[in-house]
Write a protein that holds these residues in place. Sequence first.
Motif, PDB file in Angstrom:
ATOM      1  N   GLU A 180       0.839  -1.189   0.000  1.00 66.38           N
ATOM      2  CA  GLU A 180       0.000   0.000   0.000  1.00 66.38           C
ATOM      3  C   GLU A 180       0.879   1.246   0.000  1.00 66.38           C
ATOM      4  O   GLU A 180       1.946   1.266   0.632  1.00 66.38           O
ATOM      5  CB  GLU A 180      -0.898  -0.027   1.245  1.00 66.38           C
ATOM      6  CG  GLU A 180      -1.908   1.088   1.324  1.00 66.38           C
ATOM      7  CD  GLU A 180      -2.845   0.939   2.508  1.00 66.38           C
ATOM      8  OE1 GLU A 180      -3.110   1.958   3.181  1.00 66.38           O
ATOM      9  OE2 GLU A 180      -3.301  -0.196   2.757  1.00 66.38           O
ATOM     10  N   LEU A 181       0.449   2.273  -0.701  1.00 65.78           N
ATOM     11  CA  LEU A 181       1.203   3.520  -0.768  1.00 65.78           C
ATOM     12  C   LEU A 181       1.439   4.078   0.639  1.00 65.78           C
ATOM     13  O   LEU A 181       0.521   4.161   1.449  1.00 65.78           O
ATOM     14  CB  LEU A 181       0.433   4.550  -1.607  1.00 65.78           C
ATOM     15  CG  LEU A 181       1.043   5.945  -1.728  1.00 65.78           C
ATOM     16  CD1 LEU A 181       2.353   5.895  -2.490  1.00 65.78           C
ATOM     17  CD2 LEU A 181       0.062   6.899  -2.420  1.00 65.78           C
ATOM     18  N   GLY A 182       2.693   4.438   0.906  1.00 68.45           N
ATOM     19  CA  GLY A 182       3.036   5.034   2.185  1.00 68.45           C
ATOM     20  C   GLY A 182       3.320   4.048   3.288  1.00 68.45           C
ATOM     21  O   GLY A 182       3.649   4.446   4.409  1.00 68.45           O
ATOM     22  N   ALA A 183       3.211   2.744   3.003  1.00 73.14           N
ATOM     23  CA  ALA A 183       3.432   1.721   4.024  1.00 73.14           C
ATOM     24  C   ALA A 183       4.648   0.879   3.655  1.00 73.14           C
ATOM     25  O   ALA A 183       5.781   1.222   3.985  1.00 73.14           O
ATOM     26  CB  ALA A 183       2.182   0.865   4.183  1.00 73.14           C
ATOM     27  N   GLY A 184       4.429  -0.234   2.930  1.00 73.83           N
ATOM     28  CA  GLY A 184       5.544  -1.047   2.476  1.00 73.83           C
ATOM     29  C   GLY A 184       6.261  -0.412   1.301  1.00 73.83           C
ATOM     30  O   GLY A 184       5.841   0.621   0.763  1.00 73.83           O
ATOM     31  N   GLN A 185       7.352  -1.049   0.881  1.00 69.22           N
ATOM     32  CA  GLN A 185       8.134  -0.520  -0.237  1.00 69.22           C
ATOM     33  C   GLN A 185       8.579  -1.645  -1.167  1.00 69.22           C
ATOM     34  O   GLN A 185       8.700  -2.801  -0.759  1.00 69.22           O
ATOM     35  CB  GLN A 185       9.358   0.244   0.286  1.00 69.22           C
ATOM     36  CG  GLN A 185       8.988   1.513   1.047  1.00 69.22           C
ATOM     37  CD  GLN A 185      10.194   2.305   1.495  1.00 69.22           C
ATOM     38  OE1 GLN A 185      11.334   1.871   1.389  1.00 69.22           O
ATOM     39  NE2 GLN A 185       9.952   3.509   1.998  1.00 69.22           N
ATOM     40  N   ALA A 186       8.823  -1.274  -2.425  1.00 72.21           N
ATOM     41  CA  ALA A 186       9.240  -2.248  -3.434  1.00 72.21           C
ATOM     42  C   ALA A 186      10.603  -1.890  -4.022  1.00 72.21           C
ATOM     43  O   ALA A 186      10.916  -2.271  -5.148  1.00 72.21           O
ATOM     44  CB  ALA A 186       8.187  -2.342  -4.538  1.00 72.21           C
ATOM     45  N   GLY A 187      11.412  -1.162  -3.276  1.00 69.19           N
ATOM     46  CA  GLY A 187      12.745  -0.804  -3.756  1.00 69.19           C
ATOM     47  C   GLY A 187      12.662   0.087  -4.977  1.00 69.19           C
ATOM     48  O   GLY A 187      11.882   1.053  -5.020  1.00 69.19           O
ATOM     49  N   GLU A 188      13.430  -0.251  -6.006  1.00 67.91           N
ATOM     50  CA  GLU A 188      13.440   0.548  -7.230  1.00 67.91           C
ATOM     51  C   GLU A 188      12.268   0.233  -8.151  1.00 67.91           C
ATOM     52  O   GLU A 188      12.092   0.876  -9.187  1.00 67.91           O
ATOM     53  CB  GLU A 188      14.743   0.317  -7.999  1.00 67.91           C
ATOM     54  CG  GLU A 188      14.915  -1.096  -8.526  1.00 67.91           C
ATOM     55  CD  GLU A 188      16.170  -1.284  -9.349  1.00 67.91           C
ATOM     56  OE1 GLU A 188      16.565  -0.347 -10.060  1.00 67.91           O
ATOM     57  OE2 GLU A 188      16.764  -2.377  -9.271  1.00 67.91           O
ATOM     58  N   LEU A 189      11.454  -0.741  -7.793  1.00 65.58           N
ATOM     59  CA  LEU A 189      10.350  -1.137  -8.665  1.00 65.58           C
ATOM     60  C   LEU A 189       9.252  -0.077  -8.658  1.00 65.58           C
ATOM     61  O   LEU A 189       8.916   0.491  -7.613  1.00 65.58           O
ATOM     62  CB  LEU A 189       9.779  -2.483  -8.226  1.00 65.58           C
ATOM     63  CG  LEU A 189      10.767  -3.650  -8.134  1.00 65.58           C
ATOM     64  CD1 LEU A 189      10.043  -4.920  -7.697  1.00 65.58           C
ATOM     65  CD2 LEU A 189      11.477  -3.861  -9.466  1.00 65.58           C
ATOM     66  N   LYS A 190       8.666   0.153  -9.793  1.00 69.55           N
ATOM     67  CA  LYS A 190       7.630   1.160  -9.975  1.00 69.55           C
ATOM     68  C   LYS A 190       6.265   0.615  -9.552  1.00 69.55           C
ATOM     69  O   LYS A 190       5.942  -0.541  -9.809  1.00 69.55           O
ATOM     70  CB  LYS A 190       7.583   1.561 -11.449  1.00 69.55           C
ATOM     71  CG  LYS A 190       6.544   2.603 -11.838  1.00 69.55           C
ATOM     72  CD  LYS A 190       6.677   2.880 -13.328  1.00 69.55           C
ATOM     73  CE  LYS A 190       5.680   3.898 -13.838  1.00 69.55           C
ATOM     74  NZ  LYS A 190       5.874   4.153 -15.293  1.00 69.55           N
ATOM     75  N   GLY A 191       5.455   1.454  -8.896  1.00 71.56           N
ATOM     76  CA  GLY A 191       4.081   1.104  -8.614  1.00 71.56           C
ATOM     77  C   GLY A 191       3.861   0.432  -7.272  1.00 71.56           C
ATOM     78  O   GLY A 191       4.800   0.133  -6.515  1.00 71.56           O
ATOM     79  N   TYR A 192       2.570   0.204  -6.998  1.00 77.16           N
ATOM     80  CA  TYR A 192       2.136  -0.329  -5.716  1.00 77.16           C
ATOM     81  C   TYR A 192       1.059  -1.383  -5.946  1.00 77.16           C
ATOM     82  O   TYR A 192       0.736  -1.733  -7.082  1.00 77.16           O
ATOM     83  CB  TYR A 192       1.575   0.810  -4.844  1.00 77.16           C
ATOM     84  CG  TYR A 192       2.552   1.925  -4.606  1.00 77.16           C
ATOM     85  CD1 TYR A 192       3.474   1.856  -3.564  1.00 77.16           C
ATOM     86  CD2 TYR A 192       2.568   3.051  -5.433  1.00 77.16           C
ATOM     87  CE1 TYR A 192       4.384   2.883  -3.348  1.00 77.16           C
ATOM     88  CE2 TYR A 192       3.475   4.080  -5.227  1.00 77.16           C
ATOM     89  CZ  TYR A 192       4.380   3.989  -4.185  1.00 77.16           C
ATOM     90  OH  TYR A 192       5.283   4.996  -3.972  1.00 77.16           O
ATOM     91  N   LYS A 193       0.505  -1.841  -4.843  1.00 78.75           N
ATOM     92  CA  LYS A 193      -0.671  -2.706  -4.884  1.00 78.75           C
ATOM     93  C   LYS A 193      -1.701  -2.131  -5.866  1.00 78.75           C
ATOM     94  O   LYS A 193      -1.888  -0.912  -5.928  1.00 78.75           O
ATOM     95  CB  LYS A 193      -1.268  -2.773  -3.473  1.00 78.75           C
ATOM     96  CG  LYS A 193      -2.603  -3.470  -3.365  1.00 78.75           C
ATOM     97  CD  LYS A 193      -3.106  -3.411  -1.931  1.00 78.75           C
ATOM     98  CE  LYS A 193      -4.464  -4.074  -1.808  1.00 78.75           C
ATOM     99  NZ  LYS A 193      -4.970  -4.065  -0.421  1.00 78.75           N
ATOM    100  N   THR A 194      -2.357  -2.985  -6.628  1.00 77.95           N
ATOM    101  CA  THR A 194      -3.379  -2.674  -7.650  1.00 77.95           C
ATOM    102  C   THR A 194      -2.785  -2.286  -9.000  1.00 77.95           C
ATOM    103  O   THR A 194      -3.515  -2.207  -9.980  1.00 77.95           O
ATOM    104  CB  THR A 194      -4.381  -1.577  -7.226  1.00 77.95           C
ATOM    105  OG1 THR A 194      -3.784  -0.289  -7.341  1.00 77.95           O
ATOM    106  CG2 THR A 194      -4.904  -1.801  -5.824  1.00 77.95           C
TER     107      THR A 194
END
Length: 464
Positions: free
Chosen positions: A296-310
């Motif tokens: 979710e935006l503002g919570a977890g992170q995906a490193g250099e990967l673009k985008g979030y859940k959904t």
Amino acid sequence: MNKSTYLISILAFLFLCSCSIKQTNKKPNVILIFIDDMGWADLSSFGNMDAQTPNIDKLASEGISFEQFYVNSPICSPSRVAISTGTYPQRWNITSFLADRAYNKERGLANWLDPSAPMLAKSLKNAGYVTGHFGKWHMGGQRDVTDAPHITEYGFDTSLTNFEGMGAKLLPLTKDETGTVGKIWEDAEILGESFTWMQRSEITTGFIDAAIDFIDKSDKEEKPFYVNIWPDDVHSPYWPPYEDYGLAKEAGKRGLYLAVLEAMDKQFGKLFNYIQSNESLKDNTLIVFCSDNGPELGAGQAGELKGYKTHLYEGGIRSSLIVWGPKFIDDAAKGTRNTTSVFSAIDLKPSILEFTEVTPSNKELTDGENLISTFLGKTRESRNAPIFYSRPPDRKNFYGFKNLPDLAVREGDWKLLCDYDGSRPELYNIVKDPGEQNNLAESQPEKVNELTQKLISWYSMMNK
């Protein structure tokens, strides 16, 4: 040696041999841990510098971490359908999170997964495994959908779930920094008994305790087991332990998330210690650990990967995968990171069936491929077929991204995103550009055309 002593010796020898044979022939156990809304880079072993996950990291240090593993949807319900069935969730008309009847109908979704779906649990149960589901379900039985099939109708001998499933439930209480206790998802009581209210920060322990009891019974009865442990700690709202809540709250949404992440890891320590301290389990159990979609935006992170859940960008669909099993994993691969093999959650079912020597019906529907040799570090093969996606129908604009692509495909080094009609293509060499920053669509028209045709053909087939 007299005759009676000789006979006793022979009987003792035969008994020991029979015990040895029984232990040797016992099929391997499987535990599938499926985290809710955890980002690709949230484990400290995957680069998180803001929180520590030592218990999960220990699995990684003794097993294999995979960097290019994908789930099959960027949102919970369809992702769970895919990993459970080895098929694309579009086949079952579940392409976004399941909600109340009216909203499901508005989005063209089923209210629950068809119980005739080719469940991994059902295949293993039919082959003599005992099967248990502990944690979030979210494939039917939520909000006002009170007549969905029970989880045990999908091939599980027993289940314990949360507020989004039918059957026995653990429901969440909260306690803030003032000590005030509250309830969330209180309406889940209408889904029927039995339900137990407990602190949200302790519910994963509740699921793990139930799973350990189930595993212990299975082990004593010398029956192989397949167990789902699917917690929802790191899905909002975030409620870390009471003693940590005030300080975490001061750090905002990210602070609460990190406190919950670390608390979840501590709770999993109990399960891992139980498995690792029992020789019969340690030497005969495979643990698979991953997340259902991006953060979710503002919570977890995906490193250099673009985008979030959904999102169909990498941050929404790539998951940190860890496979642990000391007896089964190639010695040279233990503690390593596989950075090259590309495969997805639908490949898990055929791989586990091969691993457990269970043969599915020839008529059983599948979209997955058997990659057990990759899972166990014996090869670095990738999936042969492309991995296809369609976005959740209710997520055209989300988390600050406007007019999101409708479809996506990953094949080899390439990833294409476009709309339903093939317009607005985005093409990335995902190996060189995992952050999806350099759109090569204009300079690679032949590759765009090739992947667009495959993608639209797949989507058309899924919607017949």
